[in-house]
Design a protein around this motif. Sequence first.
Motif, PDB file in Angstrom:
ATOM      1  N   GLN A 114      95.884 -38.059  35.718  1.00 36.81           N
ATOM      2  CA  GLN A 114      95.783 -38.750  36.963  1.00 36.81           C
ATOM      3  C   GLN A 114      95.680 -40.370  36.679  1.00 36.81           C
ATOM      4  OE1 GLN A 114      92.200 -37.951  39.212  1.00 36.81           O
ATOM      5  NE2 GLN A 114      92.898 -39.251  40.998  1.00 36.81           N
ATOM      6  N   LYS A 115      95.109 -40.890  35.769  1.00 39.55           N
ATOM      7  CA  LYS A 115      95.047 -42.264  35.582  1.00 39.55           C
ATOM      8  C   LYS A 115      96.409 -42.749  35.115  1.00 39.55           C
ATOM      9  CE  LYS A 115      92.644 -45.776  32.835  1.00 39.55           C
ATOM     10  NZ  LYS A 115      94.150 -46.474  32.167  1.00 39.55           N
ATOM     11  N   ARG A 128      98.719 -42.368  38.099  1.00 40.09           N
ATOM     12  CA  ARG A 128      98.458 -43.699  38.982  1.00 40.09           C
ATOM     13  C   ARG A 128      98.969 -44.878  38.649  1.00 40.09           C
ATOM     14  NH1 ARG A 128      92.707 -43.989  38.825  1.00 40.09           N
ATOM     15  NH2 ARG A 128      93.173 -45.455  36.969  1.00 40.09           N
ATOM     16  N   TRP A 141      97.240 -48.241  48.825  1.00 37.72           N
ATOM     17  CA  TRP A 141      98.039 -47.363  48.080  1.00 37.72           C
ATOM     18  C   TRP A 141      97.444 -45.755  48.215  1.00 37.72           C
ATOM     19  CZ3 TRP A 141      95.327 -44.976  43.758  1.00 37.72           C
ATOM     20  CH2 TRP A 141      94.353 -45.527  43.525  1.00 37.72           C
ATOM     21  N   THR A 142      96.096 -45.842  48.497  1.00 37.95           N
ATOM     22  CA  THR A 142      95.669 -44.369  48.514  1.00 37.95           C
ATOM     23  C   THR A 142      96.190 -43.635  49.822  1.00 37.95           C
ATOM     24  OG1 THR A 142      93.554 -45.216  49.714  1.00 37.95           O
ATOM     25  CG2 THR A 142      93.486 -45.009  47.252  1.00 37.95           C
ATOM     26  N   ASN A 152     100.045 -42.652  49.154  1.00 39.83           N
ATOM     27  CA  ASN A 152     100.265 -41.347  48.270  1.00 39.83           C
ATOM     28  C   ASN A 152      99.061 -40.320  48.536  1.00 39.83           C
ATOM     29  OD1 ASN A 152     102.472 -42.568  46.530  1.00 39.83           O
ATOM     30  ND2 ASN A 152     100.943 -44.236  46.555  1.00 39.83           N
ATOM     31  N   PHE A 205      97.365 -37.688  45.782  1.00 41.27           N
ATOM     32  CA  PHE A 205      95.921 -37.540  45.351  1.00 41.27           C
ATOM     33  C   PHE A 205      94.885 -36.603  46.065  1.00 41.27           C
ATOM     34  CE2 PHE A 205      97.456 -42.136  44.593  1.00 41.27           C
ATOM     35  CZ  PHE A 205      97.116 -42.353  43.130  1.00 41.27           C
TER      36      PHE A 205
END
Length: 422
Positions: free
Chosen positions: A55-56, A59, A262-263, A266, A270
């Motif tokens: 995920q990191k 991202r 940004w959350t 996307n 997420f």
Amino acid sequence: MQWPFELLVGWRYTRASRRTRRNGFISFISLVSMVGIALGVAALIIVLSVMNGFQKEVRDRMLGVVSHIEVGAYGGGALPNAAQTLSEIQAFQSAKARVVGAAPFVAGQALIARGDDMRGVLVRGIDPAKEPSVSDIGSGRNALVFQTLQPSSFSVVLGYELAARLGVMLGDKVTLVLPGGQVSPLGVTPRLKQLTVSGVFDSGHYEFDAGMAVVHLEDAQRLFALSGPTGIRVKLSNLFAAREFAPALAASLSGEVYASDWTRQNRNWFSAVQVEKRMMSIILTLIVAVAAFNLVSTLVMTVTDKTADIAILRTLGARPASIMAIFVVQGVVVGVLGTLVGTLLGLGVAFNVDVIVPAIESLFQVSFLPKDIYLLSRMPSDPQSADIVPVVLTSLVLAFVATLYPSWRASRINPAQALRYE
């Protein structure tokens, strides 16, 4: 220091003397329960750490192209007063984050064609001088590529996947088919513009590399017949504060504008990652639960084997609560040792995945993440205390709960009935 006799007896039962075959078998079952708990905890920590790592990595690569916050005008047109909006953004600060960069942009959909091959693309107009302040795509190895974009040159920089599919090289011409064609006596004539490929960029994210074309900001305004930029990209000092920062920023700006973090841009990706992570946690927690509840059979066998000992302790004055505490101690010791070993094993693997996985790949001549298939070529790992602490606590709680019923049954043994045939 005088230890409570319940703790001493419970620890002695945990070690389970091997003088008899039965005691040796009970000791083996205890060891299996402990190993099961350790493996379950280790697997849970490793899997969650690897998922956090993926995920990191994704991202970070995504944020190399996508900004922390985008400010735009309602309806998708040009900002009413881009210069004033940019100044207000740069002046706005909050307690959780501050603005470290802001750059105007133009974004629009179009078709790009070369010969008979035509593909849909996102056309983004940028200012090459300001773009490095808001994203990684304009810095590093791509910095010189975007410097080739000059106003009025109508040059374009393509994602490397898009360039490969179109079969273009530096200096080749491509045709951009723009929306909003012109009406003529012959019908609607599409708006076409020929662009020169001046470079190819690699963002590390397939979606953008296969579907983005970057031009100079002024050229983009001419292509889409705009009076100014359609939005402003904003980079924050703390990307995790973007969700709270965006509404406050939008409220402080003059004019009819919005701010999207940004959350939200996307959200589907997420959300899918969070659901997958939650389901994996539940599945692997069941493995820990199965191992923990093996303690039930271990303690039941121990209680049956120690019936005479329990009866003697009762006749010597031990209370039922003390008998129950003895077997709780036995189960908790197994649970604590299993959880401790599993935590150390899991953290050891999670912090050394970058060494262990290549060694396994080299030993067995396999590749877990082929570069031509997956976005990442190495196995990432990011152990986080927010995941590890709940895993440890859950394991300890399950081990404790598994001891309650056998311990309660032990406390209910009648000394007279137990010693009748001794």
